[in-house]
Design a protein around this motif. Structure first.
Motif, short mmCIF file in Angstrom:
data_model
loop_
_atom_site.label_atom_id
_atom_site.label_comp_id
_atom_site.label_asym_id
_atom_site.label_seq_id
_atom_site.Cartn_x
_atom_site.Cartn_y
_atom_site.Cartn_z
N ILE A 1 43.30 -120.09 -2.83
CA ILE A 1 43.33 -118.63 -2.96
C ILE A 1 41.90 -118.06 -2.93
O ILE A 1 41.62 -117.08 -2.22
CB ILE A 1 44.04 -118.22 -4.26
N ASN A 2 41.01 -118.69 -3.66
CA ASN A 2 39.61 -118.24 -3.67
C ASN A 2 39.00 -118.31 -2.27
O ASN A 2 38.28 -117.41 -1.85
CB ASN A 2 38.78 -119.09 -4.63
N LYS A 3 39.33 -119.39 -1.57
CA LYS A 3 38.79 -119.58 -0.22
C LYS A 3 39.34 -118.53 0.75
O LYS A 3 38.61 -117.99 1.59
CB LYS A 3 39.14 -120.97 0.28
N SER A 4 40.64 -118.22 0.62
CA SER A 4 41.26 -117.26 1.54
C SER A 4 40.73 -115.85 1.35
O SER A 4 40.77 -115.04 2.27
CB SER A 4 42.78 -117.28 1.36
N LEU A 5 40.21 -115.56 0.15
CA LEU A 5 39.70 -114.21 -0.13
C LEU A 5 38.18 -114.15 -0.20
O LEU A 5 37.62 -113.17 -0.67
CB LEU A 5 40.29 -113.70 -1.46
N SER A 6 37.53 -115.22 0.27
CA SER A 6 36.05 -115.23 0.21
C SER A 6 35.45 -114.20 1.15
O SER A 6 34.35 -113.68 0.93
CB SER A 6 35.53 -116.63 0.56
N TYR A 7 36.17 -113.89 2.25
CA TYR A 7 35.72 -112.83 3.17
C TYR A 7 36.91 -111.90 3.41
O TYR A 7 37.88 -112.28 4.05
CB TYR A 7 35.25 -113.42 4.50
N VAL A 8 36.83 -110.71 2.87
CA VAL A 8 37.93 -109.75 3.01
C VAL A 8 37.48 -108.58 3.88
O VAL A 8 36.38 -108.06 3.68
CB VAL A 8 38.37 -109.23 1.62
#
Length: 335
Positions: free
Chosen positions: A328-335
């Motif tokens: 989850i952290n990785k998927s939202l590292s670049y928003v």
């Protein structure tokens, strides 16, 4: 932050000058190459290119009475910190048990022993870090750990000692991957040009580091499960059928959740990762039922074994949650 003016060079080329402190820090001079990349936020980043032929060398002294564990940890630490040429010198001579350990550690870390004598060892690493695929390496590490977990449950269910011993030996293969990947990640975090070549950022290196930690710990759990199977077989005791069914169901479910969590890390599927965490939180009832079955058991050996098996499976679930949270952290590292 320094501000630089864009200047015209020739008829159409636009240039900016590089700050002198930055050039001095990286020992760059006229004619040296630098790497330029574009970030997702539109910023341009300049990296000092890797200079070939700059192999790092280190020499350490080893006391002839130094504990084996400390020697192993020193060699691993030097390897992880990017030293490609490592020399060990003894204050006297290396006793046989130290020589055996040094050769074993060198084999696990893929270090080639170039020179060896009773008083000194010299190894080299020929790994070309720029050609490594981090994703592929992690997937292979996970493949071994996942098969260990599945087979550990089978060995437990069928009391298969031969399979249990095979799984126990596979833990070394996971450890080899673990040290190898950690070395690459540490090098990438220290070398921006290498990170650019590998397609990673310092932030993603931290995510990969957390992932491989969890995979390695999961493999350790599988190894400990089969170790308990082997030890229990030597006592002649057998886990009651009902409790065994609970343990096998618990272990199989935990194994599949672990596999889903690792796959979600690569897919960067936020909803699926969240679903995995919720699924893990709902498994407490199986663990509770195993605990209740322990209360009915009077034999101390069986009580200790069942408690240990339940704890190792619990840990696999905990590591799966950590992996899903990292996804989850990785998927939202670049928003």
């Amino acid at each position: 932050m320094s501000v630089r003016k864009i200047m015209l060079l020739g008829r159409s080329s636009l240039v900016i000058s590089l700050p002198k402190p930055w050039l001095q820090l990286h020992k760059l001079k006229k004619g040296d190459a630098v790497s330029i990349s574009m970030r997702r936020d539109g910023a341009m980043v300049v990296y000092p290119s890797v200079k070939k032929g700059e192999d790092r060398y280190v020499q350490i002294e080893v006391d002839k009475n130094e504990p084996k564990e400390l020697i192993a940890r020193k060699i691993i630490a030097l390897y992880l910190n990017g030293y490609n040429n490592i020399e060990l010198k003894s204050t006297g001579v290396f006793p046989p048990h130290q020589q055996q350990l040094i050769r074993e550690i060198a084999r696990k870390l893929y270090l080639r022993i170039m020179e060896a004598s009773p008083k000194h060892f010299y190894f080299q690493s020929y790994l070309d870090e720029s050609k490594v695929s981090i994703d592929l390496s992690v997937r292979r590490m996970h493949s071994v750990a996942y098969s260990m977990c599945k087979d550990a449950v089978t060995a437990l269910k069928e009391n298969d000692l031969e399979l249990a011993r095979t799984i126990y030996a596979l833990d070394d293969d996971v450890d080899n991957f673990y040290h190898f990947i950690r070395k690459i990640l540490r090098s990438a975090m220290l070398n921006f040009s290498l990170a650019e070549t590998l397609g990673v950022t310092p932030l993603s290196c931290l995510d990969y580091k957390r992932l491989v930690d969890c995979i390695e710990h999961t493999a350790d759990c599988a190894s400990n499960i089969v170790k308990r199977v082997i030890l229990l077989n030597e006592t002649g005791y057998r886990i009651p059928t009902h409790t065994m069914e609970l343990l096998v169901n618990f272990g199989s479910t935990a194994t599949e959740i672990y596999n889903e969590a690792v796959n979600t890390f690569f897919e960067e599927d936020l909803n699926k990762a969240n679903s995995i965490i919720n699924k893990c939180n709902s498994l407490w009832n199986i663990s509770t039922k195993i605990s209740e079955s322990i209360l009915k058991e009077q034999e101390a050996t069986l009580v200790c074994t069942i408690c240990s098996l339940r704890e190792y499976i619990d840990r696999i679930i905990d590591y799966s949650v950590d992996i899903a949270e990292t996804a989850i952290n990785k998927s939202l590292s670049y928003v």
